[in-house]
Design an enzyme around this catalytic site. Structure first.
Site, PDB file in Angstrom:
ATOM      1  N   ASP A   8      47.239  45.479  45.037  1.00 55.54           N
ATOM      2  CA  ASP A   8      48.595  45.393  45.665  1.00 55.54           C
ATOM      3  C   ASP A   8      49.463  46.426  44.610  1.00 55.54           C
ATOM      4  O   ASP A   8      49.347  46.470  43.577  1.00 55.54           O
ATOM      5  CB  ASP A   8      49.093  44.004  45.203  1.00 55.54           C
ATOM      6  CG  ASP A   8      48.329  42.809  46.250  1.00 55.54           C
ATOM      7  OD1 ASP A   8      47.563  43.161  46.851  1.00 55.54           O
ATOM      8  OD2 ASP A   8      48.921  41.818  46.095  1.00 55.54           O
TER       9      ASP A   8
ATOM     10  N   HIS B 289      40.080  46.826  43.551  1.00 57.30           N
ATOM     11  CA  HIS B 289      38.865  46.752  44.323  1.00 57.30           C
ATOM     12  C   HIS B 289      38.330  48.098  44.602  1.00 57.30           C
ATOM     13  O   HIS B 289      39.220  49.078  44.830  1.00 57.30           O
ATOM     14  CB  HIS B 289      38.945  45.723  45.519  1.00 57.30           C
ATOM     15  CG  HIS B 289      39.345  44.264  45.158  1.00 57.30           C
ATOM     16  ND1 HIS B 289      38.591  43.309  45.291  1.00 57.30           N
ATOM     17  CD2 HIS B 289      40.254  43.848  44.453  1.00 57.30           C
ATOM     18  CE1 HIS B 289      39.183  42.292  44.972  1.00 57.30           C
ATOM     19  NE2 HIS B 289      40.335  42.605  44.392  1.00 57.30           N
TER      20      HIS B 289
ATOM     21  N   SER C  39      50.463  47.399  35.938  1.00 56.56           N
ATOM     22  CA  SER C  39      50.503  48.577  35.358  1.00 56.56           C
ATOM     23  C   SER C  39      50.326  49.756  36.836  1.00 56.56           C
ATOM     24  O   SER C  39      51.144  49.531  37.739  1.00 56.56           O
ATOM     25  CB  SER C  39      49.507  48.864  34.491  1.00 56.56           C
ATOM     26  OG  SER C  39      49.282  50.240  33.783  1.00 56.56           O
TER      27      SER C  39
END
Length: 291
Positions: free
Chosen positions: A98, A154, A255
């Site tokens: 995200d 991922h 981050s």
């Protein structure tokens, strides 16, 4: 009108955030936050999350669990099954996380931009041990994870991680205000370079960059936590295979991840600076003849 006021307010908050985080001992505060977040107390976690929500748009509705033993437990939360849909088209690299899309586009030779007028070289980012020629004139995309976002990342395609380089550094804030003021910011911060090869043979690089309060990166395939006090080997050969969408690791807080691909890719429609994207959405599209 309301949108203009909202954007102005956000920019003022980020400006204040930069001024505050530029005047404090960043690494010391990051260590302190790391220890605080690990305190196992459901009551303290609940209170901390309530304070956190005063400053962010934290949404835990898709979290696998709703009660957390610590702030760390919340930061690194898993999602309920089906909360993210992965674009499984073979020609597409899906977003590993995200994020809000930052600077992105063509690599100019071996030069990249963190913000308008603020270039840095791939060699400075990857470190002196790495060969960046595979990504010359390729594409890059910067993905900024805010503190409220889902923090696990991922595999963007079926791939194998062949080498990890850990590079020690600072923990500058990585919000847009900081990126417009601090030259070569990503090259100053703690980071790791994951050299990865797609099943189709092309190399890609996934570069997680730490920031203030979040200099911790868990790589499941090495059973390793990289952080500001890490004392282990910096060059970490490996052979870890992943299916598209499979979890690779997590950040502790929020981050940036920068993805590099060679020539032959383009940004997927709708992906540009400022776009908010979710893990699994189409990010980059492969344009090789076999696609």
């Amino acid at each position: 009108m309301n949108m203009t006021i909202s954007v102005r307010k956000m920019l003022q908050q980020e400006d204040l955030n930069f001024l505050l985080t530029n005047r404090i001992p960043r690494i010391a505060l990051t260590r302190l936050m790391g220890k605080f977040s690990q305190i196992r107390s459901p009551l303290l976690a609940k209170m901390s999350i309530a304070v956190w929500r005063l400053f962010t748009d934290l949404d835990l509705s898709d979290a696998k669990k709703q009660r957390f033993d610590s702030l760390h437990d919340c930061f690194t939360r898993e999602l309920v099954p089906g909360a993210r849909q992965v674009d499984m088209r073979e020609e597409v690299l899906s977003s590993p996380c995200d994020a809000i899309v930052g600077a992105c586009g063509r690599v100019e030779g071996r030069q990249v931009f963190q913000a308008k007028g603020f270039p840095y070289s791939m060699q400075d980012l990857f470190g002196p041990s790495q060969d960046t020629s595979a990504f010359q004139d390729g594409m890059f995309i910067t993905l900024r994870l805010t503190s409220a976002m889902y923090h696990r990342f991922h595999a963007p395609q079926d791939c194998t991680v062949e080498h990890v380089t850990h590079i020690a550094g600072d923990t500058w804030n990585v919000n847009p205000i900081a990126l417009k003021r601090v030259e070569r910011l990503f090259c100053r911060n703690e980071r790791a370079v994951l050299r990865t090869r797609l099943k189709s043979g092309e190399p890609i690089a996934i570069v997680p960059v730490a920031a203030i309060l979040v200099a911790s990166l868990r790589l499941h395939f090495l059973d390793l936590l990289l952080h500001v006090d890490y004392q282990g080997a910096n060059e970490l050969p490996c052979q870890a295979s992943f299916n598209k969408g499979e979890e690779m690791g997590w950040f502790q807080h929020g981050s940036t991840i920068i993805v590099f691909v060679p020539k032959g890719f383009e940004l997927c429609p709708g992906v540009s600076t400022g776009t908010q994207i979710r893990m699994g959405q189409a990010l980059l599209k492969h344009q090789s003849p076999q696609a």
